[in-house]
Design a protein around this motif. Structure first.
Motif, mmCIF file in Angstrom:
data_model
loop_
_atom_site.group_PDB
_atom_site.id
_atom_site.type_symbol
_atom_site.label_atom_id
_atom_site.label_comp_id
_atom_site.label_asym_id
_atom_site.label_seq_id
_atom_site.Cartn_x
_atom_site.Cartn_y
_atom_site.Cartn_z
ATOM 1 N N TYR A 1 -1.780 12.697 0.567
ATOM 2 C CA TYR A 1 -0.527 13.354 -0.086
ATOM 3 C C TYR A 1 -0.815 14.806 -0.433
ATOM 4 O O TYR A 1 -0.142 15.472 -0.439
ATOM 5 C CB TYR A 1 -0.022 12.442 -0.982
ATOM 6 N N ALA B 1 -1.586 5.185 4.833
ATOM 7 C CA ALA B 1 -0.935 5.171 3.226
ATOM 8 C C ALA B 1 -2.304 5.233 2.485
ATOM 9 O O ALA B 1 -2.221 5.940 1.707
ATOM 10 C CB ALA B 1 -0.155 3.935 2.832
ATOM 11 N N GLN B 2 -3.273 4.286 3.022
ATOM 12 C CA GLN B 2 -4.704 4.628 1.941
ATOM 13 C C GLN B 2 -5.311 5.873 2.321
ATOM 14 O O GLN B 2 -5.709 6.469 1.101
ATOM 15 C CB GLN B 2 -5.630 3.696 2.602
ATOM 16 N N GLY C 1 1.883 3.410 -3.600
ATOM 17 C CA GLY C 1 1.085 4.820 -3.292
ATOM 18 C C GLY C 1 2.020 5.869 -3.637
ATOM 19 O O GLY C 1 1.809 7.164 -4.105
ATOM 20 N N THR D 1 0.755 -1.109 -0.024
ATOM 21 C CA THR D 1 -0.054 0.157 0.107
ATOM 22 C C THR D 1 0.813 1.186 0.113
ATOM 23 O O THR D 1 0.721 2.180 -0.835
ATOM 24 C CB THR D 1 -0.888 -0.065 1.299
ATOM 25 N N GLU E 1 -3.347 8.193 -0.053
ATOM 26 C CA GLU E 1 -3.810 8.255 -1.706
ATOM 27 C C GLU E 1 -5.010 8.858 -2.039
ATOM 28 O O GLU E 1 -5.121 9.411 -3.010
ATOM 29 C CB GLU E 1 -3.701 6.566 -2.043
#
Ligand SMILES: N=C(N)NC[C@@H](O)CC(=O)C(=O)O
Length: 375
Positions: free
Chosen positions: A272, A264-265, A71, A67, A268
């Motif tokens: 970010y 991280a999900q 990403g 992930t 994305e």
């Protein structure tokens, strides 16, 4: 220390002093407020604990690595191959890499300048270092004596924000393949700069070079040092990395990995963009405070979460300014120690962290300009 002699302390010791309070724009660790979505992930930690307890570690680890790395464009990262391990921090991964490289060579070509714990860790394992300027690495044909057995590049580089381009990496990897040198990369700031998010692993695998890459989640999200450093290497990389990794740890916490997957999900799904926006806004706010004054922004097109400023010749040097700002309760970093082979090259620059609230960055910038003017 006198103004002329760049401070001999290491940067992390000054960052440690900044943890005792005051206005901390010293370390590159994320200290901005959690976003609403990130706060919801923190609130779900008890449930994540139960999930982490139940699931197979290897599956949680592969999911987190996939992930996070996919990403940031790293689709060919060696997830699930046994050549991608998770460490407590990127510096732990760095020390494992240094120990393994010392097993292979006595001398490393290292990008200059860069954060001083990298040369310190490499020297700590008995390695001799040869400084290589960023531009020479980008050209891909650094002039190196035969005894240099590896090339170590930090990209994006700290504190400059310089990024090794895709073509630059191709050239450098081909050079390392041709001359039988290991190519090691510290990519800890890459998630902050999309110019660094081409698929490094595809280029490295295709180059035929032996390679090691260190990734980091620790510069991105304000998770109170809950993070992972990922250490990856190539199929033909002949270094005892797995052996030396196993000497240091069995595994990081699956709860941390599961939390990182959620961050991280979210990243994305817009996280970010928010992070890049915060860093860009803070860099602009710093530039606005400096505008028209004696201090200037050194690297206007850098995108990482730290910024260098260049001091006027007739003002205090970096160490004198650092000391004066500490007296005033604001913690920056003097840039001398980044220039690990020629500290005097950083005597007129200090670094400010940008992964902070907008207010903190503006207050620190104003304190800096006031201290320069008061000199
Ligand atoms: N192991 C160490 N010394 N960690 C500090 C390092 O993470 C700080 C950093 O990289 C930065 O302030 O730019």
């Amino acid at each position: 220390p006198s103004g002329a002699e760049p401070d001999r302390r290491n940067l992390t010791s000054m960052e440690t002093d900044a943890l005792i309070g005051g206005l901390n724009v010293s370390d590159g660790h994320p200290r901005m407020p959690l976003t609403t979505a990130q706060r919801a992930i923190v609130d779900s930690l008890p449930a994540l604990f139960d999930e982490a307890e139940k699931r197979v570690f290897e599956e949680i680890e592969a999911e987190a690595q996939q992930t996070f790395l996919h990403g940031i464009g790293q689709h060919r990262a060696p997830v699930g191959t046994g050549r991608l391990v998770s460490c407590y921090s990127s510096s732990v991964a760095m020390d494992i890499t240094a120990r393994a490289l010392a097993h292979r060579t006595d001398t490393i070509a290292l990008v200059h300048p860069t954060f001083d714990n990298i040369p310190d860790l490499l020297r700590g394992r008995g390695l001799k270092l040869l400084p290589v300027p960023e531009a020479e690495l980008a050209a891909g044909e650094p002039e190196l004596p035969d005894e240099v057995g590896a090339v170590f590049v930090t990209t994006p580089n700290n504190p400059t924000g310089w990024v090794l381009s895709e073509d630059g990496l191709r050239r450098l990897a081909a050079f390392c393949a041709r001359t039988g040198r290991v190519l090691a990369m510290d990519t800890c700031f890459r998630a902050q700069d999309e110019r660094a998010q081409y698929d490094t692993y595809a280029i490295l695998e295709d180059s035929g070079a032996q390679w090691v890459v260190i990734e980091d989640t620790g510069k991105l999200w304000p998770t109170l040092e809950l993070k992972a450093g990922f250490l990856a290497w190539g199929e033909h990389t002949d270094l005892p990395l797995l052996e030396y990794f196993s000497d240091v740890l069995l595994s990081v916490s699956p709860l941390v990995l599961l939390m990182l997957t959620r961050f991280a999900q979210d990243a994305e799904r817009g996280g970010y963009a928010e992070l890049h926006g915060l860093i860009a806004r803070n860099r602009r706010a710093l530039a606005e405070v400096l505008d028209g004054g004696p201090v200037r922004l050194t690297d206007p097109d850098a995108r990482i979460s730290v910024a260098r400023v260049t001091l006027p010749e007739d003002g205090p040097d970096a160490v004198a300014l650092y000391d004066e700002l500490v007296r005033r309760g604001t913690h920056v970093l003097p840039c001398g120690p980044f220039h690990w082979d020629r500290p005097q090259d950083g005597v007129r620059q200090v670094r400010l962290a940008l992964a902070r609230s907008g207010e903190d960055v503006v207050r620190a910038a104003r304190a800096l300009v006031d201290a320069v003017r008061a000199h």
